[in-house]
Enzyme design. Structure first.
Site, mmCIF file in Angstrom:
data_model
loop_
_atom_site.group_PDB
_atom_site.id
_atom_site.type_symbol
_atom_site.label_atom_id
_atom_site.label_comp_id
_atom_site.label_asym_id
_atom_site.label_seq_id
_atom_site.Cartn_x
_atom_site.Cartn_y
_atom_site.Cartn_z
ATOM 1 N N ASP A 18 0.860 -1.190 0.000
ATOM 2 C CA ASP A 18 0.000 0.000 0.000
ATOM 3 C C ASP A 18 0.892 1.234 0.000
ATOM 4 O OD1 ASP A 18 -2.777 1.156 0.319
ATOM 5 O OD2 ASP A 18 -1.810 2.087 2.039
ATOM 6 N N SER A 19 0.298 2.376 -0.346
ATOM 7 C CA SER A 19 1.078 3.610 -0.333
ATOM 8 C C SER A 19 1.476 3.995 1.096
ATOM 9 C CB SER A 19 0.266 4.736 -0.969
ATOM 10 O OG SER A 19 -0.970 4.858 -0.305
ATOM 11 N N CYS A 81 -4.024 -1.365 -2.535
ATOM 12 C CA CYS A 81 -4.200 0.081 -2.638
ATOM 13 C C CYS A 81 -5.092 0.289 -3.850
ATOM 14 C CB CYS A 81 -2.823 0.728 -2.836
ATOM 15 S SG CYS A 81 -2.881 2.485 -3.193
ATOM 16 N N GLU A 165 -3.665 8.938 7.926
ATOM 17 C CA GLU A 165 -2.221 8.782 8.148
ATOM 18 C C GLU A 165 -1.799 9.509 9.430
ATOM 19 O OE1 GLU A 165 0.515 7.278 6.260
ATOM 20 O OE2 GLU A 165 -1.042 6.161 5.222
ATOM 21 N N CYS A 197 -10.959 2.773 -0.881
ATOM 22 C CA CYS A 197 -9.617 3.176 -0.458
ATOM 23 C C CYS A 197 -9.334 2.439 0.838
ATOM 24 C CB CYS A 197 -9.567 4.682 -0.226
ATOM 25 S SG CYS A 197 -7.994 5.232 0.464
ATOM 26 N N HIS A 199 -7.558 3.082 3.247
ATOM 27 C CA HIS A 199 -7.461 3.907 4.459
ATOM 28 C C HIS A 199 -8.823 4.118 5.123
ATOM 29 C CE1 HIS A 199 -3.482 4.952 2.905
ATOM 30 N NE2 HIS A 199 -3.222 5.591 4.022
HETATM 31 N N1 DGL Z 1 -4.740 3.519 0.394
HETATM 32 C C1 DGL Z 1 -4.775 3.951 -0.940
HETATM 33 C C2 DGL Z 1 -6.016 3.468 -1.658
HETATM 34 O O1 DGL Z 1 -6.557 2.431 -1.318
HETATM 35 C C3 DGL Z 1 -4.608 5.370 -1.283
HETATM 36 C C4 DGL Z 1 -3.934 6.312 -0.485
HETATM 37 C C5 DGL Z 1 -3.130 7.312 -1.252
HETATM 38 O O2 DGL Z 1 -3.673 8.289 -1.772
HETATM 39 O O3 DGL Z 1 -1.943 7.082 -1.279
HETATM 40 O O4 DGL Z 1 -6.449 4.096 -2.591
#
Ligand code: DGL
Length: 278
Positions: A18-19, A81, A165, A197, A199
């Site tokens: 993931d990012s 991600c 984050e 997403c 997150h």
């Molecule tokens: N967690 C990432 C997703 O599922 C995105 C977060 C980011 O913008 O880096 O899209």
């Protein structure tokens, strides 16, 4: 490369990329459903968020991350991600993988969620995700094909990743921003919501409270874990199950802050955490 291939194939760990911290919501679900596998997690904390970046940049970062995990002993990588899955996965699977690592596997997170949505009896779906994910229209296009009569309201919600984050999961500013983002979806009359997403599951309680109990929120972690379970059953040749499962964590920046936040998100301690040079 062939040496790398021979060494790792049929015995590797499962990589989760993931990012940043978001993929821990996926890893948490994988550990619950499929504990007898080794998992190596990579968070590209030096370059998070990906959501506002160009397709080309996201592709480049995703290739570097997947290759890092292959070189560190993974033979199957889950791009956990949505942004990377929507912007880079197809090209990576169709062009880069067959050319460079033909025996390795890379899976994304969008298809399982799309399939679960298509199977449900809900009629009006809201989708929230990063700007890149929403702009790609991956969800809408795949759902149009699988469930043409589903009404869809999609909304980019770019401020949520930085808030997560930062660990601001239920603060007044997060509440205000979410209220504003969810308002048009609520007014459109959605009966279900996809958190596109990784997150966002950390904001699920607040989202639920703001949308009310009648709106179903798809449990993406569980859906992805169920789908991986099926995939592993259908591919016994991968033979990834192990009696001594290992957990390793790599981040491209600031391991200390990742550890303190990540332990809360994963619900367990993050041992074996290292800096990754991507
Ligand atoms: N967690 C990432 C997703 O599922 C995105 C977060 C980011 O913008 O880096 O899209």
């Amino acid at each position: 490369m062939s040496e790398l291939k021979d060494k790792n194939l049929n015995s590797g760990a499962i990589g989760v990329f993931d990012s940043g911290l978001g993929g821990l919501s996926v890893l948490r679900a994988l550990l619950k459903k499929l504990p007898n596998y080794s998992y190596f997690y990579l968070g590209d904390t030096a370059r998070v968020p990906y959501g506002e970046r160009s397709s080309e940049t996201i592709f480049k970062y995703t290739v570097a991350a997947v290759e890092f995990l292959f070189k560190h002993g993974c033979s199957l990588v889950i791009v956990a991600c949505n942004t990377a899955s929507s912007q880079a996965l197809r090209r990576l699977q169709q062009e880069w993988l067959p050319k460079n690592y033909p025996d390795y596997r890379v899976l994304g997170v969008i298809r399982p969620l799309v399939e679960a949505i298509a199977l449900s009896n809900k009629k009006h779906l809201g989708i929230i995700g990063t700007t890149a994910t929403i702009k790609s229209q991956t969800y809408t296009q795949e759902l149009k094909f699988l469930k043409p009569d589903l009404k869809i309201a999609a909304k980019a919600t770019p401020l949520l990743v930085p808030l997560v984050e930062e660990g601001r999961l239920d603060t007044p500013e997060t509440r205000l921003i979410l209220e504003d983002y969810l308002k048009p979806l609520k007014m459109a009359g959605i009966d279900s919501l996809a958190l596109a997403c990784t997150h966002y599951p950390y904001l699920q309680n607040l989202i639920k409270e703001l949308l009310g109990p009648e709106v179903l929120i798809y449990d993406s972690g569980k859906i992805i874990a169920d789908s991986l379970n099926l995939y592993l059953k259908n591919h016994p040749e991968l033979n990834l199950k192990t009696k001594n499962p290992e957990r390793r964590f790599y981040v491209s920046d600031n391991p200390a802050s990742f550890a303190s936040q990540g332990e809360k998100f994963l619900g367990q301690s993050l041992k074996n955490l290292e800096l990754a040079n991507l």
